[in-house]
Design a protein around this motif. Structure first.
Motif, PDB file in Angstrom:
ATOM      1  N   ALA A   1       2.840  -2.608 -14.540  1.00  0.00           N
ATOM      2  CA  ALA A   1       4.189  -2.241 -14.118  1.00  0.00           C
ATOM      3  C   ALA A   1       5.176  -2.542 -15.238  1.00  0.00           C
ATOM      4  O   ALA A   1       5.132  -3.586 -15.868  1.00  0.00           O
TER       5      ALA A   1
ATOM      6  N   GLN B   1      -1.598  -8.164  -4.958  1.00  0.00           N
ATOM      7  CA  GLN B   1      -0.824  -7.189  -5.723  1.00  0.00           C
ATOM      8  C   GLN B   1       0.657  -7.526  -5.755  1.00  0.00           C
ATOM      9  O   GLN B   1       1.221  -7.984  -4.751  1.00  0.00           O
TER      10      GLN B   1
ATOM     11  N   THR C   1       1.018  -3.117  -7.746  1.00  0.00           N
ATOM     12  CA  THR C   1       0.299  -3.291  -9.002  1.00  0.00           C
ATOM     13  C   THR C   1      -0.780  -4.344  -8.794  1.00  0.00           C
ATOM     14  O   THR C   1      -0.473  -5.491  -8.454  1.00  0.00           O
TER      15      THR C   1
ATOM     16  N   SER D   1      -1.070   0.504 -11.378  1.00  0.00           N
ATOM     17  CA  SER D   1      -0.051   0.633 -10.330  1.00  0.00           C
ATOM     18  C   SER D   1      -0.211   1.932  -9.564  1.00  0.00           C
ATOM     19  O   SER D   1      -0.719   2.917 -10.084  1.00  0.00           O
TER      20      SER D   1
END
Length: 120
Positions: free
Chosen positions: A17, A93, A106, A114
Motif C-alpha cells: 500500500a 491485513q 493489504t 493489496s
C-alpha cells in the motif's frame, strides 16, 4: 486453478500500500461503522463479499461461494476464508479507507499485496 484466480482477485495490486488518499483504520469500531453488513465489490474480478459484526464473512467470486470468519487484532483485520471448497489461509491485513466509498486490504499486516473494494 480456481484458488489462483481468487488470490489474484483479492490482491489486485502487486505492490505494498502506498501513501495516497487512503487513510488507515486502526480500530474495530471504525472498521465496522464503514463495512458492517454492506457489500464490498471488486467488479474487475467479480468479487462480492460482506463482513459482519458477528465475525462472519459471506460472499461470492466467479460463481463460487465465499465463507469465513474474522477478528480484529492489534489494529489489523485478521481472517480465514473458504472459496468454493478451497481454504484461504489465515492472514492479518492492514485496512485503509478512501472516504466511505472504498476500502483497501493489504495482506501481511500491510507488507504484501493489496485489494480495493467499492462499498455498496
Amino acid at each position: 486453478m480456481k484458488h489462483l484466480v481468487l488470490c489474484a482477485a483479492l490482491a489486485t495490486a502487486a505492490s505494498p500500500a502506498l501513501a495516497d488518499s487512503y487513510v488507515p483504520i486502526k480500530d474495530q469500531a471504525t472498521f465496522l461503522s464503514l463495512v458492517n453488513g454492506k457489500e464490498l465489490r471488486n467488479r474487475l474480478y467479480g468479487v462480492r463479499v460482506s463482513v459482519f459484526d458477528n465475525g462472519a464473512i459471506q460472499g461470492a467470486a466467479l460463481g463460487w461461494g465465499i465463507t469465513g470468519s474474522w477478528s480484529w487484532q492489534d489494529g489489523y483485520f485478521c481472517r480465514e476464508m473458504n472459496w468454493g471448497g478451497d481454504p484461504i489461509p489465515y492472514n492479518c491485513q492492514l485496512v485503509e479507507a478512501r472516504g466511505d466509498q472504498q476500502v483497501r486490504f493489504t495482506v501481511d499486516r500491510g507488507n504484501g499485496q493489496s485489494a480495493s473494494f467499492r462499498i455498496q
